[in-house]
Design a protein around this motif. Structure first.
Motif, PDB file in Angstrom:
ATOM      1  N   PRO A   7       0.846  -1.206   0.000  1.00  0.00           N
ATOM      2  CA  PRO A   7       0.000   0.000   0.000  1.00  0.00           C
ATOM      3  C   PRO A   7       0.876   1.249   0.000  1.00  0.00           C
ATOM      4  O   PRO A   7       2.041   1.222   0.399  1.00  0.00           O
ATOM      5  CB  PRO A   7      -0.796  -0.115   1.297  1.00  0.00           C
ATOM      6  N   LEU A   8       0.312   2.344  -0.483  1.00  0.00           N
ATOM      7  CA  LEU A   8       1.001   3.631  -0.487  1.00  0.00           C
ATOM      8  C   LEU A   8       0.801   4.323   0.848  1.00  0.00           C
ATOM      9  O   LEU A   8      -0.275   4.253   1.434  1.00  0.00           O
ATOM     10  CB  LEU A   8       0.446   4.530  -1.596  1.00  0.00           C
ATOM     11  N   ARG A   9       1.836   5.015   1.318  1.00  0.00           N
ATOM     12  CA  ARG A   9       1.736   5.842   2.516  1.00  0.00           C
ATOM     13  C   ARG A   9       2.028   7.281   2.087  1.00  0.00           C
ATOM     14  O   ARG A   9       3.096   7.564   1.547  1.00  0.00           O
ATOM     15  CB  ARG A   9       2.721   5.394   3.578  1.00  0.00           C
ATOM     16  N   LEU A  10       1.061   8.160   2.311  1.00  0.00           N
ATOM     17  CA  LEU A  10       1.150   9.539   1.828  1.00  0.00           C
ATOM     18  C   LEU A  10       0.830  10.527   2.932  1.00  0.00           C
ATOM     19  O   LEU A  10       0.101  10.208   3.869  1.00  0.00           O
ATOM     20  CB  LEU A  10       0.152   9.754   0.681  1.00  0.00           C
ATOM     21  N   VAL A  30      -3.169  15.336  -6.160  1.00  0.00           N
ATOM     22  CA  VAL A  30      -4.469  15.101  -5.523  1.00  0.00           C
ATOM     23  C   VAL A  30      -4.843  13.634  -5.692  1.00  0.00           C
ATOM     24  O   VAL A  30      -4.727  13.075  -6.782  1.00  0.00           O
ATOM     25  CB  VAL A  30      -5.551  16.007  -6.155  1.00  0.00           C
ATOM     26  N   TRP A  31      -5.286  13.026  -4.594  1.00  0.00           N
ATOM     27  CA  TRP A  31      -5.749  11.642  -4.591  1.00  0.00           C
ATOM     28  C   TRP A  31      -7.197  11.594  -4.123  1.00  0.00           C
ATOM     29  O   TRP A  31      -7.515  12.122  -3.076  1.00  0.00           O
ATOM     30  CB  TRP A  31      -4.913  10.797  -3.622  1.00  0.00           C
ATOM     31  N   GLU A  50      -2.636   5.609   4.567  1.00  0.00           N
ATOM     32  CA  GLU A  50      -2.121   4.443   3.862  1.00  0.00           C
ATOM     33  C   GLU A  50      -3.295   3.835   3.125  1.00  0.00           C
ATOM     34  O   GLU A  50      -4.399   3.749   3.675  1.00  0.00           O
ATOM     35  CB  GLU A  50      -1.523   3.444   4.852  1.00  0.00           C
ATOM     36  N   GLY A  51      -3.053   3.439   1.884  1.00  0.00           N
ATOM     37  CA  GLY A  51      -4.145   2.863   1.118  1.00  0.00           C
ATOM     38  C   GLY A  51      -3.662   2.124  -0.112  1.00  0.00           C
ATOM     39  O   GLY A  51      -2.522   2.275  -0.562  1.00  0.00           O
ATOM     40  N   TRP A  52      -4.560   1.308  -0.649  1.00  0.00           N
ATOM     41  CA  TRP A  52      -4.306   0.568  -1.882  1.00  0.00           C
ATOM     42  C   TRP A  52      -4.590   1.486  -3.065  1.00  0.00           C
ATOM     43  O   TRP A  52      -5.643   2.110  -3.125  1.00  0.00           O
ATOM     44  CB  TRP A  52      -5.195  -0.652  -1.990  1.00  0.00           C
ATOM     45  N   GLN A  53      -3.672   1.560  -4.003  1.00  0.00           N
ATOM     46  CA  GLN A  53      -3.914   2.350  -5.206  1.00  0.00           C
ATOM     47  C   GLN A  53      -4.878   1.592  -6.104  1.00  0.00           C
ATOM     48  O   GLN A  53      -4.630   0.449  -6.472  1.00  0.00           O
ATOM     49  CB  GLN A  53      -2.615   2.632  -5.944  1.00  0.00           C
ATOM     50  N   HIS A  58      -6.515   7.358  -7.359  1.00  0.00           N
ATOM     51  CA  HIS A  58      -7.598   6.838  -6.520  1.00  0.00           C
ATOM     52  C   HIS A  58      -7.021   5.847  -5.514  1.00  0.00           C
ATOM     53  O   HIS A  58      -6.325   4.912  -5.882  1.00  0.00           O
ATOM     54  CB  HIS A  58      -8.624   6.157  -7.421  1.00  0.00           C
ATOM     55  N   LEU A  59      -7.312   6.088  -4.211  1.00  0.00           N
ATOM     56  CA  LEU A  59      -6.843   5.203  -3.146  1.00  0.00           C
ATOM     57  C   LEU A  59      -8.000   4.652  -2.341  1.00  0.00           C
ATOM     58  O   LEU A  59      -8.941   5.378  -2.026  1.00  0.00           O
ATOM     59  CB  LEU A  59      -5.938   5.962  -2.162  1.00  0.00           C
ATOM     60  N   GLU A  60      -7.915   3.377  -2.004  1.00  0.00           N
ATOM     61  CA  GLU A  60      -8.831   2.757  -1.054  1.00  0.00           C
ATOM     62  C   GLU A  60      -8.160   2.844   0.315  1.00  0.00           C
ATOM     63  O   GLU A  60      -7.107   2.260   0.542  1.00  0.00           O
ATOM     64  CB  GLU A  60      -9.085   1.302  -1.426  1.00  0.00           C
ATOM     65  N   LEU A  61      -8.745   3.589   1.225  1.00  0.00           N
ATOM     66  CA  LEU A  61      -8.146   3.895   2.518  1.00  0.00           C
ATOM     67  C   LEU A  61      -8.033   2.667   3.416  1.00  0.00           C
ATOM     68  O   LEU A  61      -9.002   1.937   3.601  1.00  0.00           O
ATOM     69  CB  LEU A  61      -8.982   4.962   3.228  1.00  0.00           C
ATOM     70  N   LEU A  62      -6.844   2.463   3.973  1.00  0.00           N
ATOM     71  CA  LEU A  62      -6.627   1.439   4.997  1.00  0.00           C
ATOM     72  C   LEU A  62      -6.639   2.082   6.368  1.00  0.00           C
ATOM     73  O   LEU A  62      -7.244   1.558   7.291  1.00  0.00           O
ATOM     74  CB  LEU A  62      -5.290   0.730   4.780  1.00  0.00           C
ATOM     75  N   TRP A  63      -5.913   3.200   6.534  1.00  0.00           N
ATOM     76  CA  TRP A  63      -5.932   3.931   7.797  1.00  0.00           C
ATOM     77  C   TRP A  63      -5.561   5.379   7.555  1.00  0.00           C
ATOM     78  O   TRP A  63      -5.003   5.736   6.542  1.00  0.00           O
ATOM     79  CB  TRP A  63      -5.044   3.298   8.858  1.00  0.00           C
TER      80      TRP A  63
END
Length: 69
Positions: A7-10, A30-31, A50-53, A58-63
């Motif tokens: 997952p990406l951490r931004l 922008v995401w 943190e989320g899945w791209q 577009h990100l699906e939020l994990l936390w």
């Protein structure tokens, strides 16, 4: 799981608009955020997420968590 990709951490500022939440990074990127929770408490505040791209921006939020501005 997302096909073995990490997952990406931004970091950025969480914004809320008519079309939903989005993260604005310091460089202007922008995401769009897909979240299963209400993010109103984070509106206009610096956050780390943190989320899945799921697409180009577009990100699906994990936390999500607040960070010092």
């Amino acid at each position: 799981m997302s096909g073995g990709k990490a997952p990406l951490r931004l970091r950025g500022v969480m914004r809320l608009g008519e079309r939903g939440p989005w993260l604005e990074e310091a460089d202007g990127t922008v995401w769009r955020i897909e979240a299963g929770e209400d993010l109103a408490d984070y509106a206009d505040r610096p956050v780390q997420i943190e989320g899945w791209q799921r697409g180009a921006s577009h990100l699906e939020l994990l936390w999500i968590g607040s960070v010092a501005g």
